[in-house]
Design an enzyme around this catalytic site. Structure first.
Site, PDB file in Angstrom:
ATOM      1  CG  ASP A 303      -1.876   1.156   1.272  1.00  0.00           C
ATOM      2  OD1 ASP A 303      -2.112   1.774   0.216  1.00  0.00           O
ATOM      3  OD2 ASP A 303      -2.392   1.457   2.367  1.00  0.00           O
ATOM      4  CB  CYS A 343      -3.705   6.606  -2.299  1.00  0.00           C
ATOM      5  SG  CYS A 343      -1.981   7.004  -1.960  1.00  0.00           S
TER       6      CYS A 343
END
Length: 400
Positions: A303, A343
């Site tokens: 992530d 993101c």
């Protein structure tokens, strides 16, 4: 009657007024008539926006210093942008969160999607952390804070004025307490059966990333009885959720010693410290080192931060996402699972998926895409604004 005291700003003839009428909330500097009067407006000025034919479009916040020169606040020309106006929007935002979450830990305001452009508010029980990332919100912090405490009942409001967006708006960076007392310790946050420790005064962003909550939950299902590797872990988002869901072990990798210390405290609070370990270092270096050590995991989650924060950075960002996939895939046991997240709003889903698939293939592995995850309902998507749906999470099963 419209507010005759407001200045008027006007679109250029070739600007797409129809898109704004249909809900698009932004006006770029190239689309607005920027005469001497408009250029002289103070950053954050509330104005009336008109199209090139002088037909009104709504009430906007103007910042002549920004490429994003105007943000739509209200289609009603009679709207007064005051504490009552904030209360209406905050009440609406709160109603959505209370429908989905039993405990008051969530993103309360997700900027444009909640009708407060450039504003992020995360709630941690009795504390709210506000990010006023636009000049208009900075100037109206007092009525916003008053409305926030009235609507939610929080006793402490913290302003987190940091980040790239504020710089683009010409705003200074600072973290300060607007109301109440600064928390002396990190705040415990319950999510998905785990307890996370959020540093609200010195951590990244507002202290914790609520957006990955549903993807943490999905990983917890995958991780039952598994060995889990959580890369770019921050405070242990995926690893602690996996352990709470029954993983045999989990290792969190991050470059920040402070983040890993918070992850370790979270493991203790969650009662899973005996199955949890950390490894500090550059994620790319650690992934390569683990391969050299012959390490193997049943579930690997990566992530990373936004590798493509803008269109200009897109190509380099996609190469970085491909590299993450290429380095992570060899660590996944045959039949195991690889989760890859982005993101970066500039890296839309299709491009991100292609980069990840290339990386897996270049590692000599083949995979099935079994799930595509996004942010939770406390991060609503504004359909007219792709940037509000920035988070993507791809879960692959890597074939033997």
């Amino acid at each position: 009657m419209t507010d005759q005291t407001r200045p008027i700003v006007r679109l250029r003839p070739k600007a797409k007024a129809q898109a704004i009428r249909h809900g698009f909330p932004w006006v770029y500097a190239s689309e607005l008539v920027t005469d001497r009067r408009t250029k002289g407006l103070a950053a954050g000025t509330i104005a009336e926006l008109q199209d090139a034919d002088r037909r009104p479009l709504g009430v906007v916040a103007v910042n002549p210093q920004s490429t994003l020169i105007a943000r739509m606040l209200d289609r009603d020309l009679d709207a007064r942008i005051d504490a009552d106006w904030f209360r209406v929007r905050l009440t609406r935002a709160l109603a959505l969160r209370e429908r989905f979450y039993d405990a008051p830990f969530y993103r309360l305001v997700h900027a444009e999607a909640d009708g407060l452009p450039g504003v992020v508010i995360d709630r941690f029980g009795d504390i709210a952390v506000v990010q006023p990332n636009a000049a208009w919100a900075e100037h109206l912090l007092d009525p916003m804070t008053q409305a926030l405490t009235d609507v939610t009942g929080v006793s402490t409001v913290i302003k987190n004025g940091t980040g790239r967006t504020r710089t683009l708006e010409g705003l200074a960076e600072e973290i300060t307490v607007l109301q109440g007392d600064a928390p002396a310790e990190p705040i415990p946050v319950p999510m998905n059966g785990a307890t996370y420790m959020a540093d609200l005064m010195g951590g990244q962003k507002t202290g914790l990333f609520f957006d990955q909550r549903p993807n943490h939950a999905f990983t917890a299902r995958l991780g039952q009885g598994a060995r889990v590797l959580d890369v770019f872990s921050h405070v242990g988002g995926f690893s602690l959720a996996a352990l709470a869901g029954g993983a045999d072990s989990a290792m969190a990798v991050d470059g920040s010693a402070n983040a890993l210390a918070l992850a370790e405290r979270g493991a203790v609070e969650s009662g899973v410290a005996g199955r949890f370990s950390t490894r500090k270092g550059d994620a790319f270096d650690v992934l390569a080192a683990l391969k050299g050590e012959g390490a193997e995991f049943d579930v690997v989650i990566c992530d990373p931060p936004a590798f493509a924060p803008s269109k200009q950075a897109l190509d380099a960002g996609l190469r970085a996402y491909e590299r993450v996939a290429r380095l992570a895939a060899p660590l996944v046991a045959p039949g195991g699972y690889l989760g890859l997240c982005s993101c970066s709003h500039a890296a839309e889903l299709g491009l991100f998926r292609k980069a990840c698939t290339r990386g897996i293939g270049r590692a000599g592995r083949q995979g099935q895409l079994i799930h595509t995850g996004f942010a939770g309902p406390d991060h609503p998507l504004m359909p007219q604004l792709a940037e509000s749906g920035y988070l993507k999470a791809l879960f692959f099963r890597l074939l033997p």
